[in-house]
Design a protein around this motif. Structure first.
Motif, PDB file in Angstrom:
ATOM      1  N   SER A  21      36.316  40.109  40.520  1.00  0.00           N
ATOM      2  CA  SER A  21      35.803  40.777  41.720  1.00  0.00           C
ATOM      3  C   SER A  21      35.612  39.824  42.894  1.00  0.00           C
ATOM      4  N   ASN A  22      35.346  38.551  42.610  1.00  0.00           N
ATOM      5  CA  ASN A  22      35.165  37.592  43.694  1.00  0.00           C
ATOM      6  C   ASN A  22      36.488  36.985  44.160  1.00  0.00           C
ATOM      7  N   LYS A  23      37.619  37.485  43.618  1.00  0.00           N
ATOM      8  CA  LYS A  23      38.936  36.974  44.005  1.00  0.00           C
ATOM      9  C   LYS A  23      39.790  38.040  44.699  1.00  0.00           C
ATOM     10  N   VAL A  24      39.213  39.163  45.051  1.00  0.00           N
ATOM     11  CA  VAL A  24      39.985  40.238  45.673  1.00  0.00           C
ATOM     12  C   VAL A  24      40.522  39.796  47.031  1.00  0.00           C
ATOM     13  N   THR A  25      39.645  39.227  47.853  1.00  0.00           N
ATOM     14  CA  THR A  25      40.072  38.768  49.181  1.00  0.00           C
ATOM     15  C   THR A  25      41.127  37.683  49.072  1.00  0.00           C
ATOM     16  N   ALA A  26      40.942  36.762  48.133  1.00  0.00           N
ATOM     17  CA  ALA A  26      41.921  35.687  47.949  1.00  0.00           C
ATOM     18  C   ALA A  26      43.263  36.248  47.487  1.00  0.00           C
ATOM     19  N   THR A  27      43.242  37.288  46.654  1.00  0.00           N
ATOM     20  CA  THR A  27      44.490  37.897  46.181  1.00  0.00           C
ATOM     21  C   THR A  27      45.253  38.549  47.327  1.00  0.00           C
ATOM     22  N   ILE A  28      44.540  39.263  48.196  1.00  0.00           N
ATOM     23  CA  ILE A  28      45.202  39.890  49.350  1.00  0.00           C
ATOM     24  C   ILE A  28      45.786  38.817  50.269  1.00  0.00           C
ATOM     25  N   ALA A  29      45.042  37.722  50.463  1.00  0.00           N
ATOM     26  CA  ALA A  29      45.558  36.627  51.282  1.00  0.00           C
ATOM     27  C   ALA A  29      46.811  36.007  50.665  1.00  0.00           C
ATOM     28  N   LYS A  30      46.839  35.935  49.334  1.00  0.00           N
ATOM     29  CA  LYS A  30      48.023  35.394  48.651  1.00  0.00           C
ATOM     30  C   LYS A  30      49.223  36.315  48.831  1.00  0.00           C
ATOM     31  N   LEU A  31      49.010  37.615  48.794  1.00  0.00           N
ATOM     32  CA  LEU A  31      50.105  38.565  48.976  1.00  0.00           C
ATOM     33  C   LEU A  31      50.729  38.435  50.364  1.00  0.00           C
ATOM     34  N   LYS A  32      49.940  38.050  51.340  1.00  0.00           N
ATOM     35  CA  LYS A  32      50.473  37.890  52.692  1.00  0.00           C
ATOM     36  C   LYS A  32      51.484  36.748  52.775  1.00  0.00           C
ATOM     37  N   THR A  33      51.406  35.809  51.845  1.00  0.00           N
ATOM     38  CA  THR A  33      52.364  34.704  51.848  1.00  0.00           C
ATOM     39  C   THR A  33      53.719  35.123  51.272  1.00  0.00           C
ATOM     40  N   TYR A  34      53.799  36.261  50.578  1.00  0.00           N
ATOM     41  CA  TYR A  34      55.054  36.729  50.007  1.00  0.00           C
ATOM     42  C   TYR A  34      55.835  37.616  50.972  1.00  0.00           C
ATOM     43  N   GLY A  35      55.161  38.221  51.918  1.00  0.00           N
ATOM     44  CA  GLY A  35      55.822  39.123  52.848  1.00  0.00           C
ATOM     45  C   GLY A  35      54.842  39.679  53.856  1.00  0.00           C
ATOM     46  N   SER A  36      55.137  40.876  54.348  1.00  0.00           N
ATOM     47  CA  SER A  36      54.311  41.518  55.368  1.00  0.00           C
ATOM     48  C   SER A  36      53.464  42.612  54.719  1.00  0.00           C
ATOM     49  N   VAL A  37      52.139  42.451  54.789  1.00  0.00           N
ATOM     50  CA  VAL A  37      51.216  43.444  54.232  1.00  0.00           C
ATOM     51  C   VAL A  37      51.130  44.613  55.209  1.00  0.00           C
ATOM     52  N   THR A  38      51.560  45.776  54.778  1.00  0.00           N
ATOM     53  CA  THR A  38      51.595  46.951  55.654  1.00  0.00           C
ATOM     54  C   THR A  38      50.419  47.898  55.435  1.00  0.00           C
ATOM     55  N   ASN A  39      49.750  47.799  54.287  1.00  0.00           N
ATOM     56  CA  ASN A  39      48.631  48.703  54.034  1.00  0.00           C
ATOM     57  C   ASN A  39      47.667  48.071  53.041  1.00  0.00           C
ATOM     58  N   VAL A  40      46.358  48.160  53.344  1.00  0.00           N
ATOM     59  CA  VAL A  40      45.299  47.688  52.454  1.00  0.00           C
ATOM     60  C   VAL A  40      44.217  48.760  52.422  1.00  0.00           C
ATOM     61  N   SER A  41      43.854  49.193  51.226  1.00  0.00           N
ATOM     62  CA  SER A  41      42.800  50.204  51.067  1.00  0.00           C
ATOM     63  C   SER A  41      41.900  49.786  49.912  1.00  0.00           C
ATOM     64  N   LEU A  42      40.594  49.595  50.199  1.00  0.00           N
ATOM     65  CA  LEU A  42      39.626  49.157  49.194  1.00  0.00           C
ATOM     66  C   LEU A  42      38.472  50.150  49.140  1.00  0.00           C
ATOM     67  N   GLN A  43      37.988  50.427  47.943  1.00  0.00           N
ATOM     68  CA  GLN A  43      36.834  51.309  47.746  1.00  0.00           C
ATOM     69  C   GLN A  43      35.799  50.596  46.877  1.00  0.00           C
ATOM     70  N   ASN A  44      34.529  50.696  47.275  1.00  0.00           N
ATOM     71  CA  ASN A  44      33.415  50.111  46.528  1.00  0.00           C
ATOM     72  C   ASN A  44      32.537  51.224  45.959  1.00  0.00           C
ATOM     73  N   GLN A  45      32.227  51.117  44.693  1.00  0.00           N
ATOM     74  CA  GLN A  45      31.344  52.092  44.018  1.00  0.00           C
ATOM     75  C   GLN A  45      30.172  51.349  43.395  1.00  0.00           C
ATOM     76  N   ASP A  46      28.960  51.608  43.908  1.00  0.00           N
ATOM     77  CA  ASP A  46      27.755  50.950  43.407  1.00  0.00           C
ATOM     78  C   ASP A  46      27.287  51.670  42.140  1.00  0.00           C
ATOM     79  N   VAL A  47      27.292  50.961  41.022  1.00  0.00           N
ATOM     80  CA  VAL A  47      26.894  51.542  39.735  1.00  0.00           C
ATOM     81  C   VAL A  47      25.651  50.841  39.190  1.00  0.00           C
ATOM     82  N   THR A  48      24.841  50.259  40.087  1.00  0.00           N
ATOM     83  CA  THR A  48      23.658  49.521  39.641  1.00  0.00           C
ATOM     84  C   THR A  48      22.686  50.433  38.892  1.00  0.00           C
ATOM     85  N   SER A  49      22.394  51.591  39.467  1.00  0.00           N
ATOM     86  CA  SER A  49      21.444  52.513  38.820  1.00  0.00           C
ATOM     87  C   SER A  49      21.964  52.989  37.472  1.00  0.00           C
ATOM     88  N   GLN A  50      23.249  53.299  37.402  1.00  0.00           N
ATOM     89  CA  GLN A  50      23.824  53.765  36.137  1.00  0.00           C
ATOM     90  C   GLN A  50      23.755  52.678  35.073  1.00  0.00           C
TER      91      GLN A  50
END
Length: 335
Positions: free
Chosen positions: A175-204
């Motif tokens: 989970s702490n490498k998501v941003t780094a992974t997207i940055a790495k993908l940018k080195t392979y080509g042109s990133v045309t779409n990024v969509s991220l969703q966060n779901q807080d499950v602390t209470s559950q």
């Protein structure tokens, strides 16, 4: 004239003298008691006054020492004129002290907020689209990178045809490498779409933890009841309850493990696609133009001939109907 002293007169004189002496003694005793009382009162007043002054002095000393101990050693040293050894006035020193306390309070609040953020459990999912020159080669690079950061590739597929090539991957990354992974993908080509969703499950997660702890405690109690059971009926009832609690514990533990896995490893769907190729035109020059023109003419003639073939039956029917009309029309005129 001399009076004769009789016994009665002598007794009367003696009584008068004794009464006078007794009265004088009483008066002297009263004055003495008054003097002694005044002296004692004076002593008490002086004593109590001394005790009160001493008590007040001790209270002031305690207050002064408490005030001095609340300030730091460097800031509490005051020189004549109201300044301290650093050259700052007393109000400035107090202001600096308040600023320091506020800074400590702010730092404590920041640490508390950071702790709350650290305790939160969030599931991150997302999708990323990347345009690359070589989808298959890029898919291989992405897989190697995910493995290097402690993630895994759950699925991978590739597709291609004459005009389009693409690769699809579903990866799990820390989970702490998501941003780094997207940055790495940018080195392979042109990133045309990024969509991220966060779901807080602390209470559950906290609810599951509490229920798991309660079940573990219940299981321990049932095991103790089984150990202390004296009849087979008690043992059977305890075993049934224990089996039910263990099944519930396994189910809740599986749910908790699933949540922990989703929190620890985020899910990313990655699409690696090649830019669509434009329709290619084979260069033909003059000869190619003649060929294309001839082909167009032949195609047009074919269309005309096909149209005539379609219309010919209808034309024949029309001629027959017209001939019949011409034959019938003169007879009507003669009649």
């Amino acid at each position: 004239m001399n009076a004769m002293l009789t016994d009665d007169r002598i007794e009367s004189m003696r009584s008068t003298v004794m009464n006078a002496v007794d009265g004088d003694i009483k008066r002297r005793g009263t004055r003495t008691r008054r003097a002694v009382g005044l002296a004692a009162a004076s002593v008490l007043v002086v004593g109590f006054g001394t005790i009160g002054v001493k008590t007040l002095s001790d209270s002031q000393n305690i207050a002064t020492s408490g005030s001095d101990s609340s300030s730091s050693a460097g800031d509490s040293k005051v020189i004549e004129g109201g300044g301290d050894s650093s050259g700052a006035s007393a109000p400035e020193a107090y202001a600096n002290e308040d600023a320091g306390r506020n800074s400590v309070t702010d730092e404590a609040a920041s640490d508390g907020a950071s702790q709350l953020d650290a305790d939160r459990e969030v599931i991150v999912t997302g999708s990323v689209s990347v345009t690359v020159s070589d989808p298959r080669g890029s898919a291989q690079k992405v897989s190697a990178y995910v493995d290097s950061i402690g993630g895994r590739v759950d699925s991978r597929s590739e597709s291609s045809d004459d005009k389009y090539e693409a690769a699809y991957l579903e990866v799990r990354v820390p989970s702490n490498k998501v941003t780094a992974t997207i940055a790495k993908l940018k080195t392979y080509g042109s990133v045309t779409n990024v969509s991220l969703q966060n779901q807080d499950v602390t209470s559950q997660a906290q609810d599951l933890d509490a229920r798991i702890d309660a079940l573990k405690l219940s299981i321990k109690r049932l095991q103790k009841i089984m150990a202390d059971a004296t009849t087979s009926n008690e043992l059977i009832k305890a075993e049934g309850a224990l089996t039910q609690r263990q099944e519930q514990l396994e189910s809740l533990s599986a749910q908790r493990a699933s949540i922990a896995d989703q929190v620890q490893l985020s899910t990313l769907s990655i699409e690696l696609s090649e830019k669509a190729k434009a329709d290619s035109v084979s260069p033909g020059g003059f000869k190619g133009g003649v060929i294309d023109g001839w082909n167009a003419l032949v195609s047009t003639l074919n269309n005309i001939v096909e149209f005539l073939g379609i219309m010919l039956p209808w034309a024949a029917i029309a001629v027959v109907l017209y001939g019949a009309y011409r034959l019938i029309a003169p007879r009507r005129e003669w009649n």
